[in-house]
Design an enzyme around this catalytic site. Structure first.
Site, PDB file in Angstrom:
ATOM      1  N   ASN A   1       0.868  -1.183   0.000  1.00 45.99           N
ATOM      2  CA  ASN A   1       0.000   0.000   0.000  1.00 45.99           C
ATOM      3  C   ASN A   1       0.901   1.229   0.000  1.00 45.99           C
ATOM      4  O   ASN A   1       1.463   1.584   1.028  1.00 45.99           O
ATOM      5  CB  ASN A   1      -0.901  -0.028   1.249  1.00 45.99           C
ATOM      6  CG  ASN A   1      -1.743   1.231   1.363  1.00 45.99           C
ATOM      7  OD1 ASN A   1      -1.790   2.045   0.431  1.00 45.99           O
ATOM      8  ND2 ASN A   1      -2.416   1.388   2.494  1.00 45.99           N
TER       9      ASN A   1
ATOM     10  N   LYS B   1       0.050   4.216  -0.294  1.00 47.47           N
ATOM     11  CA  LYS B   1      -0.614   5.414   0.255  1.00 47.47           C
ATOM     12  C   LYS B   1      -0.390   6.592  -0.711  1.00 47.47           C
ATOM     13  O   LYS B   1      -0.453   6.389  -1.919  1.00 47.47           O
ATOM     14  CB  LYS B   1      -0.120   5.678   1.681  1.00 47.47           C
ATOM     15  CG  LYS B   1      -0.271   4.423   2.557  1.00 47.47           C
ATOM     16  CD  LYS B   1      -0.030   4.634   4.017  1.00 47.47           C
ATOM     17  CE  LYS B   1      -0.201   3.305   4.741  1.00 47.47           C
ATOM     18  NZ  LYS B   1      -0.056   3.427   6.189  1.00 47.47           N
TER      19      LYS B   1
ATOM     20  N   HIS C   1      -9.593   1.102   5.331  1.00 49.18           N
ATOM     21  CA  HIS C   1      -8.246   1.309   5.881  1.00 49.18           C
ATOM     22  C   HIS C   1      -8.330   2.275   7.063  1.00 49.18           C
ATOM     23  O   HIS C   1      -9.134   3.208   7.061  1.00 49.18           O
ATOM     24  CB  HIS C   1      -7.312   1.850   4.798  1.00 49.18           C
ATOM     25  CG  HIS C   1      -5.888   1.861   5.246  1.00 49.18           C
ATOM     26  ND1 HIS C   1      -5.377   2.880   6.021  1.00 49.18           N
ATOM     27  CD2 HIS C   1      -4.889   0.964   5.078  1.00 49.18           C
ATOM     28  CE1 HIS C   1      -4.104   2.602   6.289  1.00 49.18           C
ATOM     29  NE2 HIS C   1      -3.788   1.444   5.730  1.00 49.18           N
TER      30      HIS C   1
ATOM     31  N   GLU D   1      -6.645   4.752   7.873  1.00 48.44           N
ATOM     32  CA  GLU D   1      -6.553   6.184   7.544  1.00 48.44           C
ATOM     33  C   GLU D   1      -7.863   6.695   6.954  1.00 48.44           C
ATOM     34  O   GLU D   1      -8.233   7.853   7.166  1.00 48.44           O
ATOM     35  CB  GLU D   1      -5.362   6.424   6.607  1.00 48.44           C
ATOM     36  CG  GLU D   1      -4.055   6.296   7.372  1.00 48.44           C
ATOM     37  CD  GLU D   1      -2.931   5.628   6.621  1.00 48.44           C
ATOM     38  OE1 GLU D   1      -2.922   5.657   5.381  1.00 48.44           O
ATOM     39  OE2 GLU D   1      -2.054   5.045   7.294  1.00 48.44           O
TER      40      GLU D   1
ATOM     41  N   GLU E   1      -5.063  -4.743  10.718  1.00 52.02           N
ATOM     42  CA  GLU E   1      -4.046  -3.686  10.864  1.00 52.02           C
ATOM     43  C   GLU E   1      -4.347  -2.897  12.138  1.00 52.02           C
ATOM     44  O   GLU E   1      -5.168  -1.957  12.105  1.00 52.02           O
ATOM     45  CB  GLU E   1      -4.084  -2.735   9.667  1.00 52.02           C
ATOM     46  CG  GLU E   1      -3.765  -3.395   8.352  1.00 52.02           C
ATOM     47  CD  GLU E   1      -3.236  -2.396   7.331  1.00 52.02           C
ATOM     48  OE1 GLU E   1      -2.113  -2.574   6.875  1.00 52.02           O
ATOM     49  OE2 GLU E   1      -3.946  -1.430   7.020  1.00 52.02           O
TER      50      GLU E   1
ATOM     51  N   GLY F   1       2.600   2.633  10.868  1.00 52.80           N
ATOM     52  CA  GLY F   1       3.534   3.743  10.723  1.00 52.80           C
ATOM     53  C   GLY F   1       4.241   4.136  12.009  1.00 52.80           C
ATOM     54  O   GLY F   1       4.830   5.210  12.088  1.00 52.80           O
TER      55      GLY F   1
ATOM     56  N   SER G   1       3.641  -1.698  10.522  1.00 53.28           N
ATOM     57  CA  SER G   1       5.087  -1.692  10.803  1.00 53.28           C
ATOM     58  C   SER G   1       5.781  -2.999  10.436  1.00 53.28           C
ATOM     59  O   SER G   1       6.708  -3.431  11.119  1.00 53.28           O
ATOM     60  CB  SER G   1       5.346  -1.318  12.270  1.00 53.28           C
ATOM     61  OG  SER G   1       4.982   0.037  12.490  1.00 53.28           O
TER      62      SER G   1
END
Ligand code: 13P
Length: 249
Positions: free
Chosen positions: A9, A11, A96, A98, A168, A174, A213
Site C-alpha cells: 500500500n 498510500k 483502511h 486512515e 491492521e 507507521g 510496521s
C-alpha cells in the site's frame, strides 16, 4: 505449505515517474513464481503508470486504495469501483485505518464500499483494527469483529468467501511498533472463527493479512505465525530493493 500474499500500500507516495522506476527495479529482482502473490496499491493517478510497467507480468496484481460506494455520478474527486475495474484493478482496500480515522469513514460507508466493489467484480481487502485505547481496554476482538460484520454484512456467503481481510492495528501503523506474531495470530484466529460462523464452507478460502510496521526484520516471523496468510505493507513497500527482499522472504 502457505502461498503468502504480499500487498504494497503505497498510500500517497510515488508519482507516475517514480512508480515506473520502482516497478522496473522490482521486476529485475522478482521473477515469476507460483509460491507467492504480489499486489500493488498505487495512488490513483500513478495507477496507469504501474499498469503499463507491469504489462508483461500478469502474475502481479493491482488494486486501488479507495472507491466511492456509488457506481457513477456527481461526486467530484472520487473514483468508482467500475472505473477502477476498467483501469485494471482487481482489488480495492476498504476501511483502511486512515480512511476511518483521518477521513471519518463510517462502518456504514465501509459496508457500502464493499458491496460496490463486489458489484463491479473487484475483490475487497477489508481492513480492520483497534486503536491503542481499545486494545488497552480489552476491546480488540469485539472492535475487530464488529468492523468485520459491518463490512461483510450485506454480502452473500459466496461473495464474502471471495473477500480478503487485513488486520491492521491502528497503533502499529507507521509507528515502528508491530504486533507480535502471537498477538497477530490471536486476532487472526478470532477473525477466522467469526468467518466460519457465517461462512461455514467458505471461511478457509478468505486470506487474512497482517499489516502495521512490517519490515525486512519482522516479515518472516509474522508470516510464520498461524493464520497469517500474508502481509499488507506501507512504509517498507516504498523502496524497491527493500520491498523485493520482503517479497522474497
Ligand atoms: P506501515 O507498514 O507503514 O505501518 O503501514 C501499514 C498500512 O497501513 C498498510 O495498509
Amino acid at each position: 505449505m502457505k502461498s503468502p500474499i504480499f500487498a504494497a500500500n503505497w498510500k500517497m507516495n510515488h508519482s507516475p515517474a517514480d512508480a515506473t522506476a520502482f516497478i522496473r527495479t522490482f521486476l529485475a529482482n522478482f521473477g515469476k513464481r507460483q509460491d507467492r502473490s504480489v499486489i500493488f496499491f498505487p495512488p490513483a493517478l500513478s495507477f496507469g503508470a504501474v499498469v503499463s510497467a507491469l504489462k508483461d507480468r500478469p502474475d502481479i496484481q493491482l488494486g486501488v486504495q479507495n472507491i466511492h460506494w456509488e457506481d457513477k455520478g456527481a461526486f467530484t474527486g472520487e473514483n468508482s469501483a467500475p472505473i477502477a475495474r476498467g483501469a485494471g484493478a482487481k482489488y480495492v482496500l476498504v476501511g483502511h485505518s486512515e480512511r476511518r480515522h483521518v477521513f471519518g469513514e463510517t462502518e456504514v460507508e465501509t459496508g457500502k464500499k464493499v458491496a460496490a466493489a463486489v458489484r463491479a467484480g473487484l475483490t475487497p481487502v477489508v481492513c480492520v483494527g483497534e486503536t491503542l485505547a481499545q486494545r488497552e481496554a480489552g476491546e480488540t476482538v469485539s472492535v475487530v469483529l464488529g468492523q468485520l460484520r459491518a463490512a461483510l454484512g450485506t454480502l452473500s456467503g459466496a461473495d464474502a468467501a471471495n473477500a480478503v481481510i487485513a488486520y491492521e492495528p491502528v497503533w502499529a501503523i507507521g509507528t515502528g511498533r508491530n504486533a507480535t506474531p502471537a498477538d497477530a495470530s490471536a486476532v487472526h484466529h478470532a477473525i477466522r472463527a467469526e468467518l466460519h460462523a457465517f461462512l461455514p464452507s467458505g471461511s478457509l478460502a478468505v486470506p487474512i493479512l497482517y499489516g502495521g510496521s512490517v519490515n525486512r526484520g519482522n516479515a518472516a516471523d509474522l508470516l510464520a505465525a498461524p493464520e497469517v496468510d500474508g502481509l499488507l505493507v506501507g512504509g517498507a513497500s516504498l523502496d524497491a530493493e527493500g520491498w523485493s527482499s520482503i517479497v522474497l522472504t
